[in-house]
Design an enzyme around this catalytic site. Structure first.
Site, short mmCIF file in Angstrom:
data_model
loop_
_atom_site.label_atom_id
_atom_site.label_comp_id
_atom_site.label_asym_id
_atom_site.label_seq_id
_atom_site.Cartn_x
_atom_site.Cartn_y
_atom_site.Cartn_z
N GLY A 10 0.83 -1.21 0.00
CA GLY A 10 0.00 0.00 0.00
C GLY A 10 0.87 1.25 0.00
O GLY A 10 2.10 1.17 0.02
N PHE A 11 0.20 2.37 0.01
CA PHE A 11 0.90 3.65 -0.03
C PHE A 11 1.84 3.81 1.17
O PHE A 11 3.06 3.94 1.00
CB PHE A 11 -0.15 4.76 -0.13
CG PHE A 11 0.26 6.09 0.39
CD1 PHE A 11 1.40 6.72 -0.10
CD2 PHE A 11 -0.50 6.73 1.37
CE1 PHE A 11 1.78 7.97 0.39
CE2 PHE A 11 -0.13 7.97 1.85
CZ PHE A 11 1.01 8.58 1.37
N ASP A 31 0.09 -8.58 1.12
CA ASP A 31 -0.87 -7.60 0.61
C ASP A 31 -1.78 -8.32 -0.39
O ASP A 31 -1.30 -9.13 -1.19
CB ASP A 31 -0.13 -6.46 -0.09
CG ASP A 31 -0.97 -5.19 -0.21
OD1 ASP A 31 -0.56 -4.16 0.33
OD2 ASP A 31 -2.05 -5.25 -0.85
N GLY A 36 -3.61 -1.77 -2.57
CA GLY A 36 -2.17 -1.65 -2.80
C GLY A 36 -1.85 -1.98 -4.25
O GLY A 36 -2.75 -2.31 -5.03
N LEU A 76 -0.86 -2.88 8.87
CA LEU A 76 -1.40 -1.73 8.11
C LEU A 76 -2.53 -2.14 7.18
O LEU A 76 -3.21 -1.28 6.63
CB LEU A 76 -0.29 -1.07 7.27
CG LEU A 76 0.55 0.01 7.96
CD1 LEU A 76 1.56 -0.61 8.90
CD2 LEU A 76 1.28 0.86 6.92
N TYR A 149 -16.23 2.91 9.73
CA TYR A 149 -14.77 2.87 9.67
C TYR A 149 -14.18 3.18 11.04
O TYR A 149 -13.36 2.44 11.57
CB TYR A 149 -14.28 3.86 8.61
CG TYR A 149 -12.78 3.92 8.47
CD1 TYR A 149 -12.04 2.76 8.26
CD2 TYR A 149 -12.11 5.14 8.52
CE1 TYR A 149 -10.66 2.82 8.12
CE2 TYR A 149 -10.73 5.20 8.37
CZ TYR A 149 -10.01 4.04 8.18
OH TYR A 149 -8.65 4.10 8.05
N LYS A 153 -12.21 0.53 13.54
CA LYS A 153 -10.85 0.80 14.03
C LYS A 153 -10.83 0.93 15.55
O LYS A 153 -9.84 0.56 16.20
CB LYS A 153 -10.30 2.07 13.37
CG LYS A 153 -9.91 1.86 11.92
CD LYS A 153 -8.79 0.84 11.82
CE LYS A 153 -8.04 0.93 10.54
NZ LYS A 153 -6.84 0.09 10.53
#
Ligand code: UDP
Length: 320
Positions: A10-11, A31, A36, A76, A149, A153
């Protein structure tokens, strides 16, 4: 050290992998390429210390093997981007909750340290600016998809802290604020790459709402420094930290700055939230991190300001 990064293509994950490899760590990533991209890690493939697996973190047996091989985990992998979350709520909730459950359960077997990445979304609509780690969460109703979201989290955070308290699993929780830099795509709604791409193409720059809402953007290099610093500090264990930049800019000012920097002839247009996301969408007006806690522990201070942040994204898209 052997380090596993879930969401490593991913970023943010790919920048983290790069930074760890630069310190001669051995890096394993997993991933599923949902958000990603192989392009993010292609330059790392030649490095003998870099190993990648394209699969989902929901694949428990594979994850068990990877976790077993590593000494430290950065989790992540998650569904990210407000647009994606509004459009695929089932996947968001399942990936974010189940994925973290898998990671924590497996890490717990041999008490491997885990850095869990959470989000500034958990502060929700709170107006207690700047947001301190122990401040209240102010979320909207369950009928408004966006809040799933933050809730997913928040459950991740609760679970990680429960593992720490009950089972002595070393966990560090970090809440990332709007992170920007090369490789971030506008495909999932993130504002800076979206505006930069629109400006470079001389397409309309789309401000959602009245543009008076603000965000505090941090460069991915600062975020990666925060992540690695906290992962190495023994006193970070069992705690929650904000990572971000506390300089704020309105979305309208951001649009103007990007238009100016790109020399674009784009028109700036305003789109109602209902149209941009979904009926009844709720945005947060301001989001600023209090970074005293991370500053005190590891001397963290953001180094890259909004001008350089935007320049790095423009540079990246010029080269595409
Ligand atoms: N935004 C916007 N135009 C876009 C994309 C986003 O005006 O094309 C706004 C969005 O409504 C929010 C802010 O920019 O107020 C930041 O959005 P982003 O999705 O990057 O991150 P968020 O802070 O919402 O997680």
């Amino acid at each position: 050290m052997k380090i596993l990064i879930t969401g490593g293509a991913g970023f943010i994950g790919s920048h983290l992998a790069e930074a760890l490899l630069a310190c001669d760590e051995e890096v394993f990533i997993i991933d599923d390429l949902s958000t990603g991209s192989i392009d993010n890690i292609i330059h790392l493939k030649e490095n003998p210390l870099f190993h990648y697996t394209i699969d989902t973190i929901k694949n428990q047996s594979l994850m068990a093997e990877l976790v077993d091989r590593c000494d430290l985990l950065f989790h992540l992998a998650a569904a990210v981007g407000v647009k994606l979350i509004v459009e695929s709520p089932v996947n968001t909730i399942e990936t974010n909750i189940y994925g973290t459950e898998v990671v924590l359960q497996l890490a717990n077997k041999k008490k491997k340290k885990v850095v869990i990445t959470s989000t500034s979304e958990v502060y929700g609509k709170s107006d207690a600016i700047p947001f301190q780690e122990d401040a209240d969460m102010v979320l909207g109703p369950t009928t408004k998809g966006r809040w799933s979201y933050a809730c997913s989290k928040a459950i991740d955070e609760f679970l990680a802290l429960a593992y720490y308290k009950e089972k002595k699993l070393p966990v560090v929780i970090v809440r990332l604020f709007n992170t920007v830099g090369p490789r971030q795509t506008g495909r999932y709604g993130m504002v800076v790459p979206t505006f930069v791409q629109q400006a470079l193409l001389n397409h309309p720059i789309t401000i959602y709402g009245d543009g008076r809402q603000s965000r505090s953007f941090s460069h991915v290099s600062d975020v990666v420094r925060g992540l690695t610093g906290l992962s190495r500090h023994p006193d970070a264990v069992g705690q929650v930290f904000n990572i971000g930049n506390n300089k704020e800019i309105s979305i309208e000012a951001l649009a103007q700055l990007i238009k100016k920097k790109t020399g674009s002839s784009s028109e700036i247009v305003y789109i109602p939230y209902d149209q941009a996301y979904e009926e009844g969408f709720e945005d947060m007006q301001r989001r600023v991190p209090d970074i005293t806690k991370i500053g005190r522990l590891i001397g963290f201070e953001p180094e890259v300001g909004i001008n350089e942040i935007i320049d790095s994204v423009i540079d990246y898209y010029y080269k595409q």
